[in-house]
Design an enzyme around this catalytic site. Sequence first.
Site, short mmCIF file in Angstrom:
data_model
loop_
_atom_site.label_atom_id
_atom_site.label_comp_id
_atom_site.label_asym_id
_atom_site.label_seq_id
_atom_site.Cartn_x
_atom_site.Cartn_y
_atom_site.Cartn_z
N PRO A 23 0.61 -1.21 -0.60
CA PRO A 23 -0.34 0.06 -0.12
C PRO A 23 1.16 1.45 0.26
O PRO A 23 0.26 2.35 -0.36
CB PRO A 23 -0.76 -0.39 1.17
CG PRO A 23 -0.94 -1.10 2.01
CD PRO A 23 0.14 -1.96 1.21
N GLU A 47 0.03 -8.44 8.28
CA GLU A 47 -0.08 -7.36 8.62
C GLU A 47 1.64 -7.30 7.36
O GLU A 47 1.28 -5.81 7.58
CB GLU A 47 1.12 -7.51 10.13
CG GLU A 47 0.70 -6.14 10.67
CD GLU A 47 -0.05 -4.98 10.72
OE1 GLU A 47 -0.61 -4.21 10.54
OE2 GLU A 47 -1.81 -6.01 10.75
N ARG A 62 -2.20 -6.00 -21.65
CA ARG A 62 -2.67 -5.14 -23.09
C ARG A 62 -1.18 -4.65 -23.23
O ARG A 62 -1.81 -4.55 -24.93
CB ARG A 62 -3.64 -4.32 -22.46
CG ARG A 62 -5.08 -4.94 -21.44
CD ARG A 62 -5.87 -4.00 -21.30
NE ARG A 62 -6.67 -3.02 -22.20
CZ ARG A 62 -7.22 -2.95 -22.83
NH1 ARG A 62 -7.72 -4.14 -22.63
NH2 ARG A 62 -7.55 -1.69 -23.56
N ASP A 119 -7.29 4.25 -25.03
CA ASP A 119 -7.46 3.94 -24.40
C ASP A 119 -7.68 4.82 -23.53
O ASP A 119 -7.48 5.60 -23.38
CB ASP A 119 -7.33 2.52 -23.23
CG ASP A 119 -7.43 1.44 -23.77
OD1 ASP A 119 -8.39 0.83 -24.81
OD2 ASP A 119 -7.12 0.53 -23.51
#
Length: 252
Positions: free
Chosen positions: A92, A119, A156, A171
Amino acid sequence: MRIDILSLFPDMFQATLGESIVGRAQDDGFLDINVTDFRQYTTDKHRHVDDAPFGGGAGMLLQAQPIFDAMAAIDQEVAGKYPKGRVILMDPAGRRFDQKYAQELAQEEHLTFICGHYEGYDERIRNLVTDEASLGDYVLTGGELAAMVMIDATVRFVPGVLGNQASPMGDSFSNGLLEYPQYTRPADFRGMKVPEVLTSGNHQKIKEWRMRESLRRTLERRPDLLEAAHLTREQEIMLQDLKLDQESDDEE
């Protein structure tokens, strides 16, 4: 491209990466995806891969040893076939993943994703990686879902995967703007009609319409993207006209 994934839950990847475009790309030989359960590399007799943090604290941390040994096995397997490539730790606190990052990763021949759980990680695991990546400012149960998203978005851009290489470049986000609206048959569906310009056959007018609508959609939905977009002079003029229209509508 070869993609290696280190995970405690390898079955999570089978359905997602075995279907649709990513699945076909593997069948056609454009991708080689391998998932390693790093629990297989633990030396603990109970097959533990986690332990309590030194100094105390909530939760359990992934140990360094199983991941280091799993990485060593992958390095040995790909030696002489693929370069070391990028090793991406799903975290994160990592770099925010976006379309530009996907295009960057697609230039590599070999990618390795390390998916954490619990954790967090023993800090020494970071010595193995070149990248730390995150989907956004939130925490998932593990890194598997984030890795799947990154892989899907990245492959992609691998030549041959989509067949038409112009497709991913059109895109949303690829040129810094959101994609323009698109339509298919019928031209009139329950009274909702396709813009006439798209059925006119005038390719220059269609191009201009698409450019304008891309700018309009970005201005309305993601104006923050315009701050970093590299616009042509023609696009800048269109954008100013759209802003004037927007101001006029607000006044009304």
